[in-house]
Design an enzyme around this catalytic site. Structure first.
Site, short mmCIF file in Angstrom:
data_model
loop_
_atom_site.label_atom_id
_atom_site.label_comp_id
_atom_site.label_asym_id
_atom_site.label_seq_id
_atom_site.Cartn_x
_atom_site.Cartn_y
_atom_site.Cartn_z
N PRO A 296 99.11 94.63 -38.40
CA PRO A 296 98.07 95.76 -37.01
C PRO A 296 96.45 95.76 -36.55
O PRO A 296 96.35 95.08 -37.41
CB PRO A 296 98.56 96.94 -37.77
CG PRO A 296 98.76 96.43 -38.72
CD PRO A 296 98.18 94.73 -39.34
N GLU A 297 96.18 95.36 -35.17
CA GLU A 297 95.25 95.02 -34.93
C GLU A 297 94.43 96.42 -33.69
O GLU A 297 95.83 96.64 -34.50
CB GLU A 297 94.59 93.93 -33.77
CG GLU A 297 95.80 92.76 -33.62
CD GLU A 297 95.50 91.62 -33.18
OE1 GLU A 297 95.00 91.63 -32.13
OE2 GLU A 297 96.70 90.73 -32.97
#
Length: 275
Positions: free
Chosen positions: A2-3
């Site tokens: 996840p960014e």
DNA sequence: CCAGCCCCCTGTCGGC
DNA sequence: TGCCGACAGGGGGCTG
């Protein structure tokens, strides 16, 4: 995995089911997932606190309680979701921390690779003070971005992955922002022109906003708070598109290693530069 | 300062 | 089919 766009999507999805709930108690089965304080102090402090709000800083999820902030970093494979106590999900087999809530609900933290971290703190700046500006806030100025590039003798990709320069970009959106700006990932950060910097400052935000619009990229582990998949992966220009045709020019997307990370780019739209 | 390597873990995929 | 290495949206730490 996840960014910034993925974390932002999770935060938005957690707001409705989580805000206003009170934490009754907690359980965990993997000590290293609880970064700090100690498991004993963690459980004692968190119990009885009500969730006042939920937000995000870089890739950190911030669950604001009455006296503390419950901070979660999903790292590569973390998932955070609210479920009724009797609900069963696929991700439950990797749940390593669980918070029991009032109303027979639970906040579950699932993490296949166990890289994720959960913190409880009353001093956010001590935990997150080293982070650079939020790319979607006013604090991410062109002047500041240019200043940070000056004299830096490292690749622009490594520069973008440095959370002290700008916080929240990861491997996917670094590649996507560089493609949109037409800049080769191996370009020296300090060699970029003012024009390059201005364009990249814009495309960083464009790439991240596109990711949020499509609710994040579900390539492998990432899921939204409601368990559904994001669609961002269907809109990438270069990430995960090795040997496919560039959406812009039709050339073949290439994959190399930069800063120890798989790096995707179009050799035609992002030419190497001679200085 | 920065590249390059290690580590933390588990799952999946491709090659043999 | 089985085995084995490479690799995966992150980040901290160490060396040279």
């Amino acid at each position: 995995m996840p960014e910034l766009p993925e974390v932002e999507t999770v935060v938005r999805g957690l707001r409705e089911p989580l805000v206003g709930r009170t934490i009754i108690g907690m359980w965990h089965d993997w000590d290293k997932t609880l970064h700090s304080p100690s498991p004993q102090e963690f459980a004692a402090r968190v119990a009885g606190q009500t969730v006042r709000g939920i937000g995000r800083r870089a890739k950190y999820i911030l669950i604001e309680l009455e006296h503390d902030v419950l901070v979660v970093h999903l790292k590569m494979s973390g998932r955070l979701y609210v479920a009724s106590a009797e609900d069963v999900y696929d991700a439950d087999r990797w749940v390593h921390v669980r918070f029991d809530l009032d109303g027979d609900k639970q906040l579950r933290f699932s993490d296949v690779r166990k890289f994720g971290k959960v913190y409880l703190t009353d001093d956010l700046s001590r935990l997150l003070g080293h982070l650079g500006p939020e790319p979607l806030d006013q604090s991410f100025t062109l002047a500041g971005f240019r200043e940070g590039l000056k004299g830096r003798r490292r690749s622009i990709k490594a520069h973008l992955l440095d959370q002290e320069i700008v916080a929240g970009i990861g491997n996917i959106y670094a590649d996507e922002a560089l493609f949109r700006a037409g800049i080769h990932p191996n370009c020296m950060a300090g060699e970029l022109t003012d024009e390059d910097a201005e364009l990249l400052h814009l495309t960083i935000r464009d790439a991240l906003l596109a990711g949020i619009k499509h609710e994040g990229a579900s390539i492998n582990w990432y899921r939204k708070a409601d368990g559904g998949k994001g669609e961002s992966q269907n809109h990438f220009y270069v990430y995960g598109r090795m040997n496919l045709a560039c959406r812009n020019c039709g050339a073949t997307i290439n994959k190399i290693r930069v800063a120890q990370r798989g790096t995707h780019y179009c050799p035609n739209c992002q030419p190497e530069r001679i200085y």
